[in-house]
Every structure is written in structure tokens, then in C-alpha cells.
Motif scaffolding. Structure first.
Motif, PDB file in Angstrom:
ATOM      1  N   GLY A 101       0.809  -1.211   0.000  1.00  0.00           N
ATOM      2  CA  GLY A 101       0.000   0.000   0.000  1.00  0.00           C
ATOM      3  C   GLY A 101       0.845   1.265   0.000  1.00  0.00           C
ATOM      4  N   ARG A 102       2.071   1.186  -0.536  1.00  0.00           N
ATOM      5  CA  ARG A 102       3.029   2.289  -0.505  1.00  0.00           C
ATOM      6  C   ARG A 102       3.448   2.754  -1.902  1.00  0.00           C
ATOM      7  N   TYR A 103       2.689   2.388  -2.917  1.00  0.00           N
ATOM      8  CA  TYR A 103       3.024   2.769  -4.281  1.00  0.00           C
ATOM      9  C   TYR A 103       2.726   4.263  -4.466  1.00  0.00           C
ATOM     10  N   PRO A 104       3.737   5.074  -4.806  1.00  0.00           N
ATOM     11  CA  PRO A 104       3.519   6.519  -4.967  1.00  0.00           C
ATOM     12  C   PRO A 104       2.555   6.835  -6.103  1.00  0.00           C
ATOM     13  N   ASP A 105       1.679   7.814  -5.876  1.00  0.00           N
ATOM     14  CA  ASP A 105       0.666   8.183  -6.866  1.00  0.00           C
ATOM     15  C   ASP A 105       1.266   8.602  -8.205  1.00  0.00           C
ATOM     16  N   ASP A 106       2.426   9.239  -8.184  1.00  0.00           N
ATOM     17  CA  ASP A 106       3.015   9.775  -9.415  1.00  0.00           C
ATOM     18  C   ASP A 106       4.001   8.831 -10.098  1.00  0.00           C
ATOM     19  N   LEU A 107       4.235   7.652  -9.537  1.00  0.00           N
ATOM     20  CA  LEU A 107       5.279   6.772 -10.076  1.00  0.00           C
ATOM     21  C   LEU A 107       4.928   6.203 -11.449  1.00  0.00           C
ATOM     22  N   THR A 108       3.704   5.800 -11.661  1.00  0.00           N
ATOM     23  CA  THR A 108       3.329   5.243 -12.970  1.00  0.00           C
ATOM     24  C   THR A 108       3.519   6.285 -14.064  1.00  0.00           C
ATOM     25  N   ALA A 109       3.111   7.517 -13.811  1.00  0.00           N
ATOM     26  CA  ALA A 109       3.295   8.579 -14.808  1.00  0.00           C
ATOM     27  C   ALA A 109       4.777   8.804 -15.085  1.00  0.00           C
ATOM     28  N   TRP A 110       5.615   8.757 -14.037  1.00  0.00           N
ATOM     29  CA  TRP A 110       7.057   8.933 -14.220  1.00  0.00           C
ATOM     30  C   TRP A 110       7.620   7.793 -15.071  1.00  0.00           C
ATOM     31  N   ILE A 111       7.232   6.569 -14.764  1.00  0.00           N
ATOM     32  CA  ILE A 111       7.718   5.409 -15.524  1.00  0.00           C
ATOM     33  C   ILE A 111       7.336   5.554 -16.999  1.00  0.00           C
ATOM     34  N   ARG A 112       6.099   5.872 -17.262  1.00  0.00           N
ATOM     35  CA  ARG A 112       5.626   5.990 -18.648  1.00  0.00           C
ATOM     36  C   ARG A 112       6.328   7.124 -19.390  1.00  0.00           C
ATOM     37  N   ALA A 113       6.659   8.205 -18.666  1.00  0.00           N
ATOM     38  CA  ALA A 113       7.342   9.344 -19.293  1.00  0.00           C
ATOM     39  C   ALA A 113       8.805   9.042 -19.587  1.00  0.00           C
ATOM     40  N   ASN A 114       9.364   8.029 -18.907  1.00  0.00           N
ATOM     41  CA  ASN A 114      10.792   7.750 -19.013  1.00  0.00           C
ATOM     42  C   ASN A 114      11.122   6.394 -19.622  1.00  0.00           C
ATOM     43  N   SER A 115      10.122   5.705 -20.151  1.00  0.00           N
ATOM     44  CA  SER A 115      10.374   4.373 -20.702  1.00  0.00           C
ATOM     45  C   SER A 115       9.494   4.116 -21.922  1.00  0.00           C
ATOM     46  N   SER A 116      10.038   3.350 -22.835  1.00  0.00           N
ATOM     47  CA  SER A 116       9.237   2.888 -23.971  1.00  0.00           C
ATOM     48  C   SER A 116       8.796   1.437 -23.769  1.00  0.00           C
ATOM     49  N   ASN A 117       9.102   0.871 -22.610  1.00  0.00           N
ATOM     50  CA  ASN A 117       8.717  -0.515 -22.310  1.00  0.00           C
ATOM     51  C   ASN A 117       7.227  -0.530 -21.976  1.00  0.00           C
ATOM     52  N   ARG A 118       6.446  -1.068 -22.855  1.00  0.00           N
ATOM     53  CA  ARG A 118       4.983  -1.051 -22.702  1.00  0.00           C
ATOM     54  C   ARG A 118       4.490  -1.912 -21.537  1.00  0.00           C
ATOM     55  N   PHE A 119       5.334  -2.769 -21.005  1.00  0.00           N
ATOM     56  CA  PHE A 119       4.925  -3.660 -19.920  1.00  0.00           C
ATOM     57  C   PHE A 119       5.050  -3.023 -18.532  1.00  0.00           C
ATOM     58  N   LEU A 120       5.679  -1.860 -18.462  1.00  0.00           N
ATOM     59  CA  LEU A 120       5.905  -1.237 -17.151  1.00  0.00           C
ATOM     60  C   LEU A 120       4.733  -0.346 -16.759  1.00  0.00           C
ATOM     61  N   PRO A 121       4.341  -0.376 -15.509  1.00  0.00           N
ATOM     62  CA  PRO A 121       4.852  -1.153 -14.387  1.00  0.00           C
ATOM     63  C   PRO A 121       4.056  -2.423 -14.091  1.00  0.00           C
ATOM     64  N   TYR A 122       3.042  -2.739 -14.921  1.00  0.00           N
ATOM     65  CA  TYR A 122       2.097  -3.795 -14.554  1.00  0.00           C
ATOM     66  C   TYR A 122       2.463  -5.197 -15.022  1.00  0.00           C
ATOM     67  N   GLY A 123       3.306  -5.310 -16.029  1.00  0.00           N
ATOM     68  CA  GLY A 123       3.670  -6.623 -16.550  1.00  0.00           C
ATOM     69  C   GLY A 123       2.845  -7.001 -17.769  1.00  0.00           C
ATOM     70  N   ASN A 124       2.986  -8.223 -18.165  1.00  0.00           N
ATOM     71  CA  ASN A 124       2.318  -8.754 -19.346  1.00  0.00           C
ATOM     72  C   ASN A 124       0.944  -9.270 -18.949  1.00  0.00           C
ATOM     73  N   LEU A 125      -0.102  -8.632 -19.454  1.00  0.00           N
ATOM     74  CA  LEU A 125      -1.457  -9.015 -19.118  1.00  0.00           C
ATOM     75  C   LEU A 125      -1.724 -10.475 -19.479  1.00  0.00           C
ATOM     76  N   MET A 126      -1.181 -10.949 -20.577  1.00  0.00           N
ATOM     77  CA  MET A 126      -1.418 -12.329 -21.000  1.00  0.00           C
ATOM     78  C   MET A 126      -0.857 -13.334 -19.987  1.00  0.00           C
ATOM     79  N   LYS A 127       0.220 -12.978 -19.303  1.00  0.00           N
ATOM     80  CA  LYS A 127       0.776 -13.865 -18.277  1.00  0.00           C
ATOM     81  C   LYS A 127      -0.069 -13.865 -17.014  1.00  0.00           C
ATOM     82  N   ARG A 128      -0.851 -12.801 -16.830  1.00  0.00           N
ATOM     83  CA  ARG A 128      -1.657 -12.691 -15.617  1.00  0.00           C
ATOM     84  C   ARG A 128      -3.035 -13.324 -15.771  1.00  0.00           C
ATOM     85  N   LEU A 129      -3.421 -13.677 -16.998  1.00  0.00           N
ATOM     86  CA  LEU A 129      -4.732 -14.289 -17.241  1.00  0.00           C
ATOM     87  C   LEU A 129      -4.744 -15.751 -16.924  1.00  0.00           C
TER      88      LEU A 129
END
Length: 136
Positions: free
Chosen positions: A108-136
Motif C-alpha cells: 500500500g506504498r506505491y507513490p501516486d506519481d510513479l506510474t506517470a514517471w515510468i511511462r514518461a521515461n520508458s518505452s517498455n509497454r509492460f511497465l509497471p504492470y507486466g504482461n497481461l497475458m501472463k496474468r490471465l
């Protein structure tokens, strides 16, 4: 005489506490070129830039439980930026960012702005959640 196979991972390389400490220290140097790594160190630590789902050397889910929140965020930032900085650190859906972020969310400690920072600084489409197909 047999045919040998080549494995790009260094034989017997397992992450040690000293390797983790080196990665955490580098996470404090994100503004320095190459995060303060020389080429040899960056290549050696590349073995730890993937989560074990891809046959890598590190179970980042297990290591994440040993880290405090600040170190988790710092490593998420390091691994996010390092994929672009070092070609041999590209990890796609095997990025350590995914289990590290999952640990922060579990706490319960994930910073509110971290996902936006990751997306702004990476082209890795799997970040931060992972591969949806692996989670199904």
C-alpha cells in the motif's frame, strides 16, 4: 565430440547482497552518465536486470520483500532508465520494475506519481504492470 550451446548468462552468476547494494547505490546516481558505472560494471550487473520469469538469475519478487520502500522506488527508477541507457539491460516483460512495483502495491506504498514517471521515461509497454497475458 558433442555440440556445445552458448548461454549468454555468466555461468553461476547469482545476485549477492553486495550486488544489490551496488544497484541501490547506483539508483542514487541517476543524474550521472551511466549511473556512475564503468562499462565492465554495467555489463556485469546486466545479469540482474531481468526477473527470473525469463530464466534470469534473480527472483526479484523475493529480493523485493527485503527492501524498504525508498529502495524499491529507487530501483524502479534505476531499472526504468537503465533499459534505455544500456542495450543489454532491456527486459520487456521480465523487467525487475514489475515485481518491485508489485511489492510496493502489496504494501500500500506505491507513490501516486510513479506510474506517470515510468511511462514518461520508458518505452517498455509492460511497465509497471507486466504482461497481461501472463496474468490471465
Amino acid at each position: 565430440m558433442g555440440v556445445e550451446t552458448w548461454d549468454p548468462r555468466p555461468a553461476g552468476t547469482r545476485m549477492r547482497d553486495a550486488d544489490l547494494a551496488e544497484l541501490v547505490a547506483a539508483a542514487g546516481r541517476l543524474d550521472q552518465p551511466g549511473f556512475g558505472f564503468d562499462a565492465e560494471t554495467a555489463n556485469r550487473l546486466a545479469a540482474f536486470a531481468r526477473h527470473d520469469d525469463a530464466g534470469a538469475q534473480v527472483d526479484w519478487s523475493a529480493w523485493a520483500g527485503r527492501l524498504d520502500d525508498a529502495d524499491l522506488v529507487a530501483l524502479i527508477r534505476l531499472f526504468t532508465l537503465a533499459e534505455a541507457a544500456f542495450g543489454n539491460w532491456e527486459a520487456g516483460d521480465a523487467s525487475p520494475v514489475i515485481p518491485l512495483a508489485a511489492e510496493l502495491k502489496r504494501r500500500g506504498r506505491y507513490p501516486d506519481d510513479l506510474t506517470a514517471w515510468i511511462r514518461a521515461n520508458s518505452s517498455n509497454r509492460f511497465l509497471p504492470y507486466g504482461n497481461l497475458m501472463k496474468r490471465l
